[in-house]
Design an enzyme around this catalytic site. Sequence first.
Site, PDB file in Angstrom:
ATOM      1  N   ARG A 267       0.799  -1.233   0.000  1.00  0.00           N
ATOM      2  CA  ARG A 267       0.000   0.000   0.000  1.00  0.00           C
ATOM      3  C   ARG A 267       0.830   1.280   0.000  1.00  0.00           C
ATOM      4  O   ARG A 267       0.516   2.211  -0.753  1.00  0.00           O
ATOM      5  CB  ARG A 267      -0.993  -0.027   1.167  1.00  0.00           C
ATOM      6  N   GLU A 388      -6.060  -2.224  -5.168  1.00  0.00           N
ATOM      7  CA  GLU A 388      -5.385  -2.597  -3.912  1.00  0.00           C
ATOM      8  C   GLU A 388      -6.071  -1.976  -2.687  1.00  0.00           C
ATOM      9  O   GLU A 388      -5.420  -1.539  -1.746  1.00  0.00           O
ATOM     10  CB  GLU A 388      -3.905  -2.225  -3.968  1.00  0.00           C
ATOM     11  N   THR A 390     -10.009   0.089  -2.154  1.00  0.00           N
ATOM     12  CA  THR A 390     -10.597   1.389  -2.459  1.00  0.00           C
ATOM     13  C   THR A 390     -10.379   2.362  -1.309  1.00  0.00           C
ATOM     14  O   THR A 390     -10.038   1.979  -0.185  1.00  0.00           O
ATOM     15  CB  THR A 390     -12.105   1.251  -2.698  1.00  0.00           C
TER      16      THR A 390
END
Length: 408
Positions: A267, A388, A390
């Site tokens: 992330r 990856e 929302t």
Amino acid sequence: MAEFTMDLNDEQKEVRDWLHGFAADVIRPAAAEWDEREETPWPVIQEAAKVGIYSLDFYAQQYFDPTGLGIPMAMEELFWGDAGIALSIVGTGLAAVGVLANGTEEQIGTWIPQMYGDAGDVKVAAFCSSEPDAGSDVASMRTRAVYDEAKDEWVINGTKTWATNGGIANVHVVVAVVDPELGSKGHASFIIPPGTEGLSQGQKFKKHGIRASHTAEVILDNVRVPGSCLLGGKEKLDERLARAREKARQGGERVKNAAMATFEASRPAVGAMAVGTARAAYEVALDYAKTREQFGRPIIDNQGVAFQLADMRTSIDAARLLVWRASWMAVNGKPFTAAEGSMSKLFASETAKKVTAQAIQILGGNGYTREYPVERMHRDAAIYTIFEGTSEIQRLVIARTLSGTPIR
């Protein structure tokens, strides 16, 4: 433990400048063409491989940078060049992270090199998690892996969607259900070797943005892989499932699943991609505002434009700092007690959408045409709040982490 710093060291600066040069000289000149063609830019990937950017060695060096800033720095510079082409260059990395997060040392050494190939024979890899009915709701995943003990093989059936490099990859990493009763805790990741029978490409998607990156369905029809292709091995899986069953009996839900482990690691990198796109659009808008004259003066002299640029730059710098903090924490083993990884992706993704829209507004009619790159950047930026996890899922993760509520 590396001290947190906002200053890149000399080696990092050298790498950053090298990547910036490649992005400016190779990626940007090709960006409009491959966006229009909506095809994988193999020649650009090959150029990246020739100079050492598209390689296991390069990403390993950045991944193991003790400051944690190697990967976000690299992502920002490449995506500053162009998001679609950059995603084609770095898309293999998500599959590699999936193996690094869940695999054994032997699996890492065996499969990750095959994901990249070499400069003379470039390969790509795909990470396959999302399904037609299971995007954010990973507990609804239907792709099933059943162990055939007599042959020490796993039999996998299902359909994956939104897979970067799906179907054209040399190696696919597939997340599948091994114990349906455990929901998202009953998942495992599998390597699908090159040429495995039963794996095929389904629909290739025609997308709003990042059009130089190949995105498609992956169909798995009685795909058989050796037991050694289960990432982490069966002993580790059995232990994890046993813990999950015990936690379920006790009312706990703290055992991580394979897909979540991959996304947690990636992330902040996605946040860095968004920062690169936002920065690119801001720079175009800034240069335009300095040279475009209306009413006898550059439009940057107007507060309405100047204040927008001030807000754009402030948001970009804030997003970068969140990304760097999360990246430093991850590499130094600092737990995300406030979901700092999700924070970085959320803020950077929303910043990219807002900044690219503001860039179009500053360029006016020119910004709305394909003669200028900001309309493409705006289309590209839309993906960051979707893939990856929302923005809504990031907010959910943050809120539940802060409240102590289990993330299901």
